[in-house]
Design an enzyme around this catalytic site. Structure first.
Site, PDB file in Angstrom:
ATOM      1  N   HIS A 138     -16.302   4.956 -35.875  1.00 57.27           N
ATOM      2  CA  HIS A 138     -17.605   5.351 -36.404  1.00 57.27           C
ATOM      3  C   HIS A 138     -18.679   4.403 -35.897  1.00 57.27           C
ATOM      4  O   HIS A 138     -18.417   3.220 -35.653  1.00 57.27           O
ATOM      5  CB  HIS A 138     -17.602   5.431 -37.936  1.00 57.27           C
ATOM      6  CG  HIS A 138     -17.197   4.182 -38.661  1.00 57.27           C
ATOM      7  ND1 HIS A 138     -18.067   3.173 -38.959  1.00 57.27           N
ATOM      8  CD2 HIS A 138     -15.995   3.782 -39.160  1.00 57.27           C
ATOM      9  CE1 HIS A 138     -17.439   2.213 -39.622  1.00 57.27           C
ATOM     10  NE2 HIS A 138     -16.167   2.549 -39.751  1.00 57.27           N
ATOM     11  N   ASP A 178     -21.672   3.856 -37.487  1.00 54.25           N
ATOM     12  CA  ASP A 178     -22.437   3.222 -38.566  1.00 54.25           C
ATOM     13  C   ASP A 178     -21.711   2.029 -39.174  1.00 54.25           C
ATOM     14  O   ASP A 178     -20.497   1.875 -39.016  1.00 54.25           O
ATOM     15  CB  ASP A 178     -22.766   4.251 -39.659  1.00 54.25           C
ATOM     16  CG  ASP A 178     -21.526   4.930 -40.236  1.00 54.25           C
ATOM     17  OD1 ASP A 178     -20.583   5.238 -39.476  1.00 54.25           O
ATOM     18  OD2 ASP A 178     -21.480   5.141 -41.463  1.00 54.25           O
ATOM     19  N   ASP A 192     -15.440  -3.902 -38.380  1.00 54.41           N
ATOM     20  CA  ASP A 192     -15.514  -2.542 -38.962  1.00 54.41           C
ATOM     21  C   ASP A 192     -16.740  -1.837 -38.439  1.00 54.41           C
ATOM     22  O   ASP A 192     -17.787  -1.929 -39.050  1.00 54.41           O
ATOM     23  CB  ASP A 192     -15.543  -2.674 -40.493  1.00 54.41           C
ATOM     24  CG  ASP A 192     -15.690  -1.346 -41.209  1.00 54.41           C
ATOM     25  OD1 ASP A 192     -15.495  -0.290 -40.578  1.00 54.41           O
ATOM     26  OD2 ASP A 192     -16.007  -1.361 -42.407  1.00 54.41           O
ATOM     27  N   GLU A 246     -19.525   7.585 -41.347  1.00 53.39           N
ATOM     28  CA  GLU A 246     -18.224   7.347 -42.000  1.00 53.39           C
ATOM     29  C   GLU A 246     -18.394   6.563 -43.288  1.00 53.39           C
ATOM     30  O   GLU A 246     -17.750   6.840 -44.293  1.00 53.39           O
ATOM     31  CB  GLU A 246     -17.275   6.597 -41.058  1.00 53.39           C
ATOM     32  CG  GLU A 246     -15.842   6.423 -41.606  1.00 53.39           C
ATOM     33  CD  GLU A 246     -15.652   5.268 -42.595  1.00 53.39           C
ATOM     34  OE1 GLU A 246     -14.692   5.304 -43.384  1.00 53.39           O
ATOM     35  OE2 GLU A 246     -16.478   4.346 -42.598  1.00 53.39           O
ATOM     36  N   GLU A 247     -19.276   5.555 -43.249  1.00 57.18           N
ATOM     37  CA  GLU A 247     -19.407   4.655 -44.406  1.00 57.18           C
ATOM     38  C   GLU A 247     -19.982   5.362 -45.632  1.00 57.18           C
ATOM     39  O   GLU A 247     -19.895   4.842 -46.745  1.00 57.18           O
ATOM     40  CB  GLU A 247     -20.279   3.434 -44.051  1.00 57.18           C
ATOM     41  CG  GLU A 247     -19.667   2.517 -42.996  1.00 57.18           C
ATOM     42  CD  GLU A 247     -18.441   1.743 -43.478  1.00 57.18           C
ATOM     43  OE1 GLU A 247     -17.980   1.971 -44.608  1.00 57.18           O
ATOM     44  OE2 GLU A 247     -17.949   0.910 -42.701  1.00 57.18           O
ATOM     45  N   GLU A 304      -9.671   3.878 -37.199  1.00 56.26           N
ATOM     46  CA  GLU A 304      -9.723   2.458 -37.535  1.00 56.26           C
ATOM     47  C   GLU A 304      -8.673   2.050 -38.572  1.00 56.26           C
ATOM     48  O   GLU A 304      -8.254   2.837 -39.405  1.00 56.26           O
ATOM     49  CB  GLU A 304     -11.101   2.106 -38.098  1.00 56.26           C
ATOM     50  CG  GLU A 304     -11.360   2.843 -39.410  1.00 56.26           C
ATOM     51  CD  GLU A 304     -12.686   2.489 -40.046  1.00 56.26           C
ATOM     52  OE1 GLU A 304     -13.077   1.313 -39.998  1.00 56.26           O
ATOM     53  OE2 GLU A 304     -13.328   3.403 -40.582  1.00 56.26           O
ATOM     54  N   HIS A 339     -17.082  -5.390 -44.665  1.00 61.38           N
ATOM     55  CA  HIS A 339     -18.057  -5.244 -45.763  1.00 61.38           C
ATOM     56  C   HIS A 339     -18.407  -6.582 -46.411  1.00 61.38           C
ATOM     57  O   HIS A 339     -19.095  -6.614 -47.423  1.00 61.38           O
ATOM     58  CB  HIS A 339     -17.573  -4.256 -46.841  1.00 61.38           C
ATOM     59  CG  HIS A 339     -17.355  -2.867 -46.344  1.00 61.38           C
ATOM     60  ND1 HIS A 339     -17.364  -1.758 -47.167  1.00 61.38           N
ATOM     61  CD2 HIS A 339     -17.122  -2.378 -45.104  1.00 61.38           C
ATOM     62  CE1 HIS A 339     -17.141  -0.665 -46.449  1.00 61.38           C
ATOM     63  NE2 HIS A 339     -16.976  -1.026 -45.189  1.00 61.38           N
TER      64      HIS A 339
END
Ligand SMILES: CSCC[C@H](NC=O)C(=O)O
Ligand SMILES: [Zn+2]
Ligand SMILES: [Zn+2]
Length: 421
Positions: A81, A83, A114, A150-151, A178, A388
């Site tokens: 992804h 984002d 990520d 995705e997030e 991922e 994150h």
């Protein structure tokens, strides 16, 4: 910038510097950069798609294709992804959008783990395998996708992509998406995700003077639920602490907000007991969890009508595929891709840990839902888990080793001619 270096590391840094963090991800710059990179690699077909539900938000999806010599065989998809989650720059030791390379060889950036690492590793791998003097065109077609959102659930990204004609025409037989870092020498691999439920519980009750003791206030009703949910959470957490289960094998229930009280210009009115109160929870269910039992627990214990409570599950991730089976990709001989994948990692000198369920969720679920075997895998070992988190970083040596791992995987999967039906 003639003499500015162009290396795998500087290319990774350039991708990391593009601000694709929510809530305002710059997808256009990212797609332009990735397209330019793809154009510098031989034999890649490049396509941009879009499935945005809002004309005000551009949410492009980039699809790269290295055609195989036998297009009748199902193809392979490598997904990442574009984002990222937001970052709080004041709380980082380096600017999260500067992709600083430290003297110890660490690159700090939001998205370093990520998952912009894998997005760029896919490209480097496609570049390298074709430079090999022994390179033969792959038998199976290799696709690489860069998806938005995705997030925030993938609703305008992978979810719509898998329903599209463009996707069906790709005839994908297997996908890698991922994963997460490991803190030891073995790479982790994920065969399922936990399903997220967003649970909101609301209590009503008798209002009254702040000094009065009475039964059935909204706060009393809500707090009784919070107490019961905390007990359930502790019970599940104890299974993890006692080593009986992994985090991703239990049902997690975490409070994420509390809302009650009567606002005043200086905060809250302190001498009124409110008539309504509400709380929100992030709930995650393993793919084989008994969701009916959890529903019963919610209606009977956590939000019972007899305590003046109601509830709403505002989002429910999928637990089953289109045939009603749990959303898991087999890691045994019933899935021929498993051993091809495992052998390719081993051939590159890597070792795989025992396959796990992912505690969170990714776009992998949308492919599992339509029956496409999918593993979560990000080749990062001996690395703290910082997705994150503040100070997300990846070591250069880990990043470069990951490229070699993907070269082996791309070669292994694309030359696999066995029956996958
Ligand atoms: C409800 S979809 C949210 C997806 C998100 N994925 C990564 O962190 C997650 O919370 O797991
Ligand atoms: Zn991710
Ligand atoms: Zn994430």
């Amino acid at each position: 910038h003639q003499n500015e270096q162009d290396t795998p590391i500087t290319r990774f840094q350039r991708y990391l510097r593009i601000k694709t963090a929510h809530p305002t991800p710059d997808y256009t710059s990212a797609i332009n950069f990735l397209t330019q990179q793809a154009q510098s690699i031989p034999n890649l077909q490049i396509k941009t798609l879009s499935f945005s539900s809002s004309p005000h938000h551009i949410k492009p999806l980039l699809l790269l294709t290295l055609p195989g010599s036998n297009p009748s065989l199902p193809s392979i998809l490598f997904n990442s992804h574009i984002d990222s989650v937001p970052a709080e720059p004041d709380k980082w030791i380096h600017d999260p959008f500067a992709a600083t390379l430290t003297p110890e060889g660490k690159i700090y950036a939001r998205g370093a783990q990520d998952d912009k690492c894998i997005g760029m590793q896919y490209l480097e791998s496609l570049r390298n395998i074709q430079k090999d003097p022994n390179f033969k065109m792959p038998i199976r077609t290799i696709h690489v996708s860069y998806v938005p959102d995705e997030e925030i659930g993938g609703f305008d990204g992978m979810m719509k992509f898998v329903e599209s004609k463009e996707f069906k025409d790709l005839n994908i037989g297997f996908m890698l998406d991922e994963g997460q870092t490991s803190i030891n020498d073995e790479f982790r691999v994920f065969y399922a995700d936990r399903a997220p439920w967003n649970l909101v519980i609301k209590a009503k009750g008798n209002p009254g003077h702040g000094s009065k003791l009475f039964d059935n206030s909204a706060m009393e009703n809500l707090m009784k639920s919070v107490e019961l949910m905390t007990k359930f959470r502790e019970y599940q957490f104890d299974l993890v602490k006692d080593g009986l289960k992994m985090t991703s094998e239990v049902i997690s229930v975490n409070p994420v907000y509390l809302k009650a009280g009567t606002p005043s210009p200086t905060g809250f009115v302190m001498n009124m007991q409110p008539s309504e109160a509400e709380a929100g929870f992030d709930v995650r269910l393993p793919p084989t969890a008994d969701s009916d039992m959890l529903k019963r627990r919610i209606t009977e214990e956590w939000a019972p009508a007899i305590r003046n409570m109601t509830y709403e599950i505002t989002h429910k991730g999928p637990l089953r595929d289109y045939t009603g089976r749990p959303l898991v990709t087999p890691t045994n001989s019933s899935n021929p891709w498993w051993s091809v994948f495992e052998q390719a990692v081993i051939a590159a000198g890597g070792k795989l840990a025992k396959p796990e369920i992912l505690a969170s969720t990714t776009d992998a679920k949308y492919l599992r839902q339509i029956g496409i075997p999918t593993f979560g895998f990000s080749p990062m070992k001996n690395t703290p888990i910082l997705l994150h988190d503040h100070n997300e970083y990846l070591e250069v040596s880990v990043y470069l080793e990951g490229i070699k791992i993907y070269e082996s995987i791309m070669k292994g999967l694309s030359s696999f001619e066995g029956d996958t039906s």
